[in-house]
Design a protein around this motif. Structure first.
Motif, mmCIF file in Angstrom:
data_model
loop_
_atom_site.group_PDB
_atom_site.id
_atom_site.type_symbol
_atom_site.label_atom_id
_atom_site.label_comp_id
_atom_site.label_asym_id
_atom_site.label_seq_id
_atom_site.Cartn_x
_atom_site.Cartn_y
_atom_site.Cartn_z
ATOM 1 N N GLY A 95 8.286 -6.204 13.866
ATOM 2 C CA GLY A 95 7.933 -6.039 15.270
ATOM 3 C C GLY A 95 8.434 -7.218 16.098
ATOM 4 O O GLY A 95 9.323 -7.965 15.677
ATOM 5 N N ASN A 96 7.825 -7.407 17.241
ATOM 6 C CA ASN A 96 8.364 -8.341 18.230
ATOM 7 C C ASN A 96 7.432 -9.526 18.496
ATOM 8 O O ASN A 96 6.253 -9.495 18.186
ATOM 9 N N ASP A 97 8.036 -10.556 19.092
ATOM 10 C CA ASP A 97 7.304 -11.641 19.763
ATOM 11 C C ASP A 97 6.448 -12.503 18.844
ATOM 12 O O ASP A 97 5.355 -12.940 19.203
ATOM 13 N N TRP A 98 6.938 -12.770 17.636
ATOM 14 C CA TRP A 98 6.220 -13.671 16.734
ATOM 15 C C TRP A 98 6.321 -15.113 17.228
ATOM 16 O O TRP A 98 7.326 -15.519 17.816
ATOM 17 N N THR A 99 5.299 -15.904 16.937
ATOM 18 C CA THR A 99 5.338 -17.340 17.227
ATOM 19 C C THR A 99 6.220 -18.057 16.206
ATOM 20 O O THR A 99 6.955 -18.989 16.555
ATOM 21 N N PHE A 100 6.130 -17.610 14.955
ATOM 22 C CA PHE A 100 6.934 -18.193 13.878
ATOM 23 C C PHE A 100 7.807 -17.100 13.267
ATOM 24 O O PHE A 100 7.509 -15.907 13.399
ATOM 25 N N ASP A 101 8.869 -17.513 12.609
ATOM 26 C CA ASP A 101 9.786 -16.572 11.972
ATOM 27 C C ASP A 101 9.004 -15.664 11.018
ATOM 28 O O ASP A 101 8.344 -16.152 10.095
ATOM 29 N N PRO A 102 9.042 -14.336 11.220
ATOM 30 C CA PRO A 102 8.280 -13.451 10.340
ATOM 31 C C PRO A 102 8.731 -13.481 8.890
ATOM 32 O O PRO A 102 7.999 -13.035 8.001
ATOM 33 N N TYR A 103 9.919 -14.035 8.640
ATOM 34 C CA TYR A 103 10.385 -14.182 7.258
ATOM 35 C C TYR A 103 10.672 -15.646 6.931
ATOM 36 O O TYR A 103 11.522 -15.965 6.113
ATOM 37 N N GLY A 104 9.913 -16.533 7.589
ATOM 38 C CA GLY A 104 10.083 -17.963 7.350
ATOM 39 C C GLY A 104 9.082 -18.549 6.375
ATOM 40 O O GLY A 104 9.297 -19.633 5.842
ATOM 41 N N ALA A 105 7.951 -17.876 6.160
ATOM 42 C CA ALA A 105 6.882 -18.382 5.279
ATOM 43 C C ALA A 105 6.453 -19.788 5.690
ATOM 44 O O ALA A 105 6.154 -20.629 4.845
ATOM 45 N N GLU A 106 6.394 -20.025 6.982
ATOM 46 C CA GLU A 106 5.997 -21.346 7.480
ATOM 47 C C GLU A 106 4.482 -21.536 7.335
ATOM 48 O O GLU A 106 3.707 -20.609 7.539
ATOM 49 N N MET A 112 -0.262 -19.659 5.910
ATOM 50 C CA MET A 112 1.131 -19.261 5.767
ATOM 51 C C MET A 112 1.366 -18.022 6.627
ATOM 52 O O MET A 112 0.670 -17.022 6.500
ATOM 53 N N TYR A 113 2.378 -18.121 7.517
ATOM 54 C CA TYR A 113 2.713 -17.018 8.417
ATOM 55 C C TYR A 113 3.903 -16.244 7.863
ATOM 56 O O TYR A 113 4.852 -16.828 7.335
ATOM 57 N N GLY A 114 3.866 -14.935 8.034
ATOM 58 C CA GLY A 114 4.998 -14.119 7.632
ATOM 59 C C GLY A 114 4.570 -12.691 7.361
ATOM 60 O O GLY A 114 3.421 -12.420 6.995
ATOM 61 N N ARG A 115 5.507 -11.773 7.548
ATOM 62 C CA ARG A 115 5.217 -10.374 7.266
ATOM 63 C C ARG A 115 5.023 -10.200 5.765
ATOM 64 O O ARG A 115 5.882 -10.564 4.975
ATOM 65 N N GLY A 116 3.862 -9.679 5.401
ATOM 66 C CA GLY A 116 3.541 -9.479 3.993
ATOM 67 C C GLY A 116 2.639 -10.548 3.410
ATOM 68 O O GLY A 116 2.209 -10.419 2.261
ATOM 69 N N THR A 117 2.319 -11.591 4.170
ATOM 70 C CA THR A 117 1.469 -12.650 3.605
ATOM 71 C C THR A 117 0.115 -12.097 3.169
ATOM 72 O O THR A 117 -0.402 -12.469 2.116
ATOM 73 N N GLU A 118 -0.453 -11.202 3.981
ATOM 74 C CA GLU A 118 -1.727 -10.590 3.598
ATOM 75 C C GLU A 118 -1.545 -9.158 3.113
ATOM 76 O O GLU A 118 -2.368 -8.647 2.356
ATOM 77 N N ASP A 119 -0.467 -8.497 3.527
ATOM 78 C CA ASP A 119 -0.246 -7.088 3.192
ATOM 79 C C ASP A 119 1.210 -6.891 2.756
ATOM 80 O O ASP A 119 2.048 -6.595 3.580
ATOM 81 N N ASP A 120 1.547 -7.023 1.457
ATOM 82 C CA ASP A 120 0.624 -7.212 0.356
ATOM 83 C C ASP A 120 1.229 -8.196 -0.650
ATOM 84 O O ASP A 120 0.863 -8.212 -1.809
ATOM 85 N N LYS A 121 2.184 -9.024 -0.173
ATOM 86 C CA LYS A 121 2.845 -9.938 -1.105
ATOM 87 C C LYS A 121 1.913 -11.067 -1.538
ATOM 88 O O LYS A 121 1.899 -11.443 -2.718
ATOM 89 N N GLY A 122 1.135 -11.614 -0.587
ATOM 90 C CA GLY A 122 0.188 -12.666 -0.954
ATOM 91 C C GLY A 122 -0.799 -12.201 -2.008
ATOM 92 O O GLY A 122 -0.977 -12.857 -3.049
ATOM 93 N N PRO A 123 -1.476 -11.063 -1.792
ATOM 94 C CA PRO A 123 -2.406 -10.558 -2.805
ATOM 95 C C PRO A 123 -1.732 -10.210 -4.133
ATOM 96 O O PRO A 123 -2.331 -10.382 -5.196
ATOM 97 N N THR A 124 -0.490 -9.723 -4.076
ATOM 98 C CA THR A 124 0.223 -9.392 -5.319
ATOM 99 C C THR A 124 0.494 -10.657 -6.124
ATOM 100 O O THR A 124 0.345 -10.674 -7.357
ATOM 101 N N ILE A 125 0.873 -11.724 -5.434
ATOM 102 C CA ILE A 125 1.066 -13.009 -6.119
ATOM 103 C C ILE A 125 -0.267 -13.505 -6.688
ATOM 104 O O ILE A 125 -0.331 -14.035 -7.808
ATOM 105 N N ALA A 126 -1.362 -13.328 -5.935
ATOM 106 C CA ALA A 126 -2.681 -13.739 -6.433
ATOM 107 C C ALA A 126 -3.034 -12.979 -7.707
ATOM 108 O O ALA A 126 -3.518 -13.568 -8.685
#
Length: 459
Positions: A95-106, A112-126
């Protein structure tokens, strides 16, 4: 046997964050589905994410399987019975207008910001680290454990369907790390409903809005003929409403765009629907068309299906919800995509029939493009009690009770399983929205809970 699971997780904190960073930095949005594309039916990004997870598993000494890019698994043990987990590696569009790079994992302020951090890459890593810790501690287990990796959970579930057609065995128990704590025992039915018809107003050249039906659309745009001073009218509309948007002249036509706020399609009340806002402009400026009339009478600003005549409320599972998620036009034809979710007590076929009757006066057609029946587990089962006890131990929330949701998880695909975390209900969530993040401390706590829960189920 006394094991300090918290200590074991915190020992591996830096390694866990490093692996998650690599995973978030892969753009694994679905591109196109092409079963002829070798090992990448859902596109190169999803392939890259699956390859990375399996590479991590191999490095740590697990048995792994890549099922032609459709799905994969990481497995520990060779016992007949198994405990299962299913995560997914695909993500909705950034989507649009992120404060941080959606694929930066900053990481900022412990998040940690990024698309998938909570849905669902972060939980998968956990979930993976829970499995990894049990292996590295060499704990005696009576069941093998399998982490299944899905690849198109956000779209068609084609990956897990292919996976379970090849590996049909059911686990004795399991959980899906892709929802909320304390635990979810029931999920609403989910459907994608298409409404199609013809545009007749010659002022409307095109309309586009939304990325996916399971997201509240955060933008909508249209191109209009210059038969009126639409440029001035739209600027006045934005000022009056206080909406963000833009207007420009394009090839002699007026191009307008309005901004909304995205949210998960299961909770459309938390978003600001940009398609609704666009149609406000059409209605106020009397852009007369059967599509505009249909939206005005049946859809606009209505997330509970009241205008469609399908509203319903269940005391246990809540309201039926309807998200007007996508609109597109092709010459003089339009297509609307609705994401409709329903609780216990609703007869889905009757809902569809009602919608067909409602749209018929507008010369529109209705079809069902996808339907997952609702899921219901016994909240007093041994599985629920075991997981709840672990949750209570590590959160000290002794009053916690299992809940129901409007979202859909892979618990529908994996028998004898429930959705279990990672989101804590007292914390904000930005899944399917801009600036999605996961709090690092919450991620570690979820990993601690998953590790002990997995041990309790497999010991």
């Amino acid at each position: 046997m006394s094991i300090n699971f918290k200590e074991e997780v915190l020992k591996r904190k830096d390694e866990l964050i490093e692996d998650l960073t690599k995973l978030i930095q892969i753009n694994s949005e679905l591109t196109t589905y092409d079963p002829k594309r070798k090992d990448a039916p859902f596109g190169e990004g999803i392939k890259e994410a699956l390859d990375l997870m399996l590479e991590i598993g191999k490095k740590d000494g697990f048995e792994t399987v890549n099922l032609e890019g459709y799905a994969g698994h990481i497995e520990y043990g060779n016992q007949k019975e198994y405990v299962g987990m299913v995560g997914h590696l695909d993500v909705v569009p950034a989507g649009n207008d992120w404060t941080f790079d959606p694929y930066g994992a900053e990481i900022h302020d412990g998040k940690m910001y990024g698309r998938g951090t909570e849905d669902d890459k972060g939980p998968t890593i956990a979930a993976y680290y829970a499995l990894k810790i049990l292996k590295e501690l060499n704990l005696p287990l009576s069941k093998r454990i399998k982490l299944i990796l899905g690849t198109d959970e956000e779209t068609g579930w084609r990956g897990v369907r292919r996976y379970f057609s090849v590996y049909p065995e059911a686990p004795v128990s399991g959980f899906i790390p892709d929802a909320d704590f304390p635990l979810i025992y029931a999920e609403k039915g989910i459907s994608r409903i298409l409404i199609k018809g013809k545009l007749k107003n010659k002022d409307i050249v095109s309309i586009q809005g939304g990325f996916r039906d399971n997201m509240v659309p955060d933008y909508a745009s249209a191109e209009l003929k210059s038969s009126k001073d639409y440029q001035s009218l739209f600027n006045q509309f934005l000022i009056k409403k206080g909406y963000d948007g833009s207007v420009a002249i394009k090839d002699g036509n007026v191009s307008i765009k309005v901004i909304g706020k995205s949210a998960h399609g299961s909770t459309p009340e938390f978003g600001e629907n940009a398609i609704d806002r666009l149609f406000e402009f059409f209605i106020e400026n009397k852009i007369d068309d059967q599509l505009v009339q249909l939206v005005d009478k049946l859809l606009i600003h209505d997330v509970r299906g009241e205008k469609l005549g399908v509203q319903y409320h269940d005391e246990e599972m809540g309201h039926l919800t309807n998200n007007f998620g996508v609109i597109s036009t092709d010459q003089d034809h339009y297509e609307l995509k609705l994401n409709l979710r329903y609780p216990n007590g609703v007869v889905f076929d009757e809902v569809v029939e009602t919608i067909k009757q409602k749209v018929a006066p507008f010369e529109a057609n209705v079809s069902v493009d996808g339907h997952q029946k609702l899921l219901y587990n016994d909240p007093n089962s041994d599985l629920v009690k075991t997981l709840m006890n672990v949750y209570k131990k590590h959160t000290n929330d002794q009053q916690a009770k299992p809940i129901t949701i409007g979202g859909g998880t892979f618990a529908r695909a994996l028998p004898n399983s429930v959705a279990f975390g990672p989101h804590f209900l007292d914390k904000p969530t930005f899944i399917h929205q801009k600036n999605e993040f996961i709090d690092i401390n919450d991620l570690l706590l979820a990993t601690i809970i998953y590790t002990e829960a997995l041990y309790e189920l497999a010991k």
